[in-house]
Design a protein around this motif. Sequence first.
Motif, PDB file in Angstrom:
ATOM      1  N   GLY A 118       6.469   2.707   5.321  1.00  0.00           N
ATOM      2  CA  GLY A 118       7.302   3.295   4.639  1.00  0.00           C
ATOM      3  C   GLY A 118       8.281   2.753   3.993  1.00  0.00           C
ATOM      4  N   SER A 119       8.482   1.561   4.191  1.00  0.00           N
ATOM      5  CA  SER A 119       9.772   0.522   3.786  1.00  0.00           C
ATOM      6  C   SER A 119      10.107   1.059   2.307  1.00  0.00           C
ATOM      7  CB  SER A 119       9.345  -0.923   3.993  1.00  0.00           C
ATOM      8  OG  SER A 119      10.506  -1.621   3.346  1.00  0.00           O
ATOM      9  N   GLY A 120      11.261   1.156   1.834  1.00  0.00           N
ATOM     10  CA  GLY A 120      11.539   1.442   0.398  1.00  0.00           C
ATOM     11  C   GLY A 120      11.877   2.880   0.071  1.00  0.00           C
ATOM     12  N   THR A 121      11.350   3.817   0.941  1.00  0.00           N
ATOM     13  CA  THR A 121      11.333   5.194   0.812  1.00  0.00           C
ATOM     14  C   THR A 121      12.495   6.016   1.761  1.00  0.00           C
ATOM     15  OG1 THR A 121       9.923   5.627   2.413  1.00  0.00           O
ATOM     16  CG2 THR A 121       8.764   5.466   0.509  1.00  0.00           C
ATOM     17  N   THR A 122      13.011   6.846   0.750  1.00  0.00           N
ATOM     18  CA  THR A 122      14.027   7.479   1.515  1.00  0.00           C
ATOM     19  C   THR A 122      13.702   8.999   1.941  1.00  0.00           C
ATOM     20  OG1 THR A 122      14.865   8.136  -0.487  1.00  0.00           O
ATOM     21  CG2 THR A 122      15.863   6.119   0.462  1.00  0.00           C
TER      22      THR A 122
END
Length: 526
Positions: A118-122
């Motif tokens: 999920g890195s880079g998602t908000t």
Amino acid sequence: MTRKTITILIVLAILLSLSSMTASAKTNENEKVPVLITFKGTTDADLVKAHGGNVKYEYTIIPSIAAELPQKAIEALSKNPNIGIIEPDLQGQILEDEIPWGISRINADSAQTIGFNGSGTTIGVVDSGIDYNHADLAANYLGGYDFVNNDADPMDDNGHGTHVAGTIAAADNGFGVVGAAPGAGLYALKAVDETGYCSYSDIIAAINWAVDNDVDVITMSLGGTGYSSTLKNACDHAYANGIVIVAAAGNYNSEVIYPAAYDSVIAVSATDYYDNKASWSCYGPEIELAAPGVSIKSTLLGGSYGSKSGTSMAAPHVTGAVSLLLCTDVAGTVYDTDSDGKWDPAEIRSRLHSTATDLGTTGKDDYYGYGLVNAFAAVDGLSLADPEENAPEEPLADPEEDDSTTSPETPEFSEPSMVMYVSSLEVTTDLIVRGRKNYFVWGEAEMRIVDINGNNVEGATVTGDWSGLVSKTVSGVTDANGMVVISSDHLKNPEGEFIFTVTDVSLDGYEYDSSENLCSTDSAEY
């Protein structure tokens, strides 16, 4: 029925609700009522103020204003040709039951082991805030806003939002629990007060903030039974702007609540350890996906951990799966249906539908939608959007070492058919006061389940019926002390009796014998 007729009926409903207050009190025609005003064109806050209104929010994503208006002003403004509709600013609430295991069931841990975290998602968590000092959440906390107290400090004062946040993105740091998307960024959008209640106007304001701040996903483990066109418009606008919206279906074993029931929102039902619909989970054609929602272990206030149940706990599993999928590269694949090189909400939904594990009736059904969300299947065969950016800095810990990623073992019992029964049952009432005249009361049934030798029985599902002032079938699971507390719905200014009757107790390896019950029914008057 014309829009004018609908508007008049809504105005009448607001006025009638005011006239039904305590008979001894005269209705004050200057008393202000919270409403949502939608304009046909540009919003006009000055017009609202000119009619004695207090403007709470002037939204930027939809032509609507949240305000408090005197009764006469509602009637006058409803006739204004520039106003489309005036509707009550309804209340919702968070959706937890009582009472941890779902990450491995949706195969999120398997997705993490191949590099998707999920890195880079908000993610905008519209809830009661987040305990951003929690050791498992601090690294992924990005900020947010408190719409309840109108400040920039969305610290959780209820605990619900912190639990939801942990299921989504608790850090993979070698201790505590691991979320479905441990690399995702979390925004705390506090719309729920410390008692668990929220206004639709605050929910809309949180959605507005999420759109303005380019959040990727909005998750809402809350809602109400009342339809609001203004809330629907806000959800639709966010969806049209590329935001994936996930919401809990509700815990009333009836029709899906709002906002989950809107077309632009992914409605999530809850399943138990055996992949059956939880007895209290709402259902209907709006259900899109199912996820674990019974005894889910996650983060709690003060750096602690604990378990809760509800569709509130199911929805963040799906939110985590969305985050994992968003960090993949869709460009050049058959899933990029509009060939724009990025995931759109409709493409995300389609991929999750096609990779879900079918449950219940073959195909989409009212209990499980397209099935149990399967995070690994959703990302399998895809590559990271930016491997250099999204790859975790440290190797992922063995999921077997974390409590949240291991499936609970089926309890073993020395006697295969031990008798159990209700050894105590007490019904009491509790209340909260809202405003100067209104109070909300509910019943609480506390009971203990023991075996024939008097030992506490942990993990038993107790089912019963509320009657009297409320009518509803509910259930709960006993703790280590054999205790369970089951609450009724909240009632406004009630007068009468809350009655609870135990109808069943179930647990593998035990046999429920109601004839041994020391008490099966109890009541409390208010």
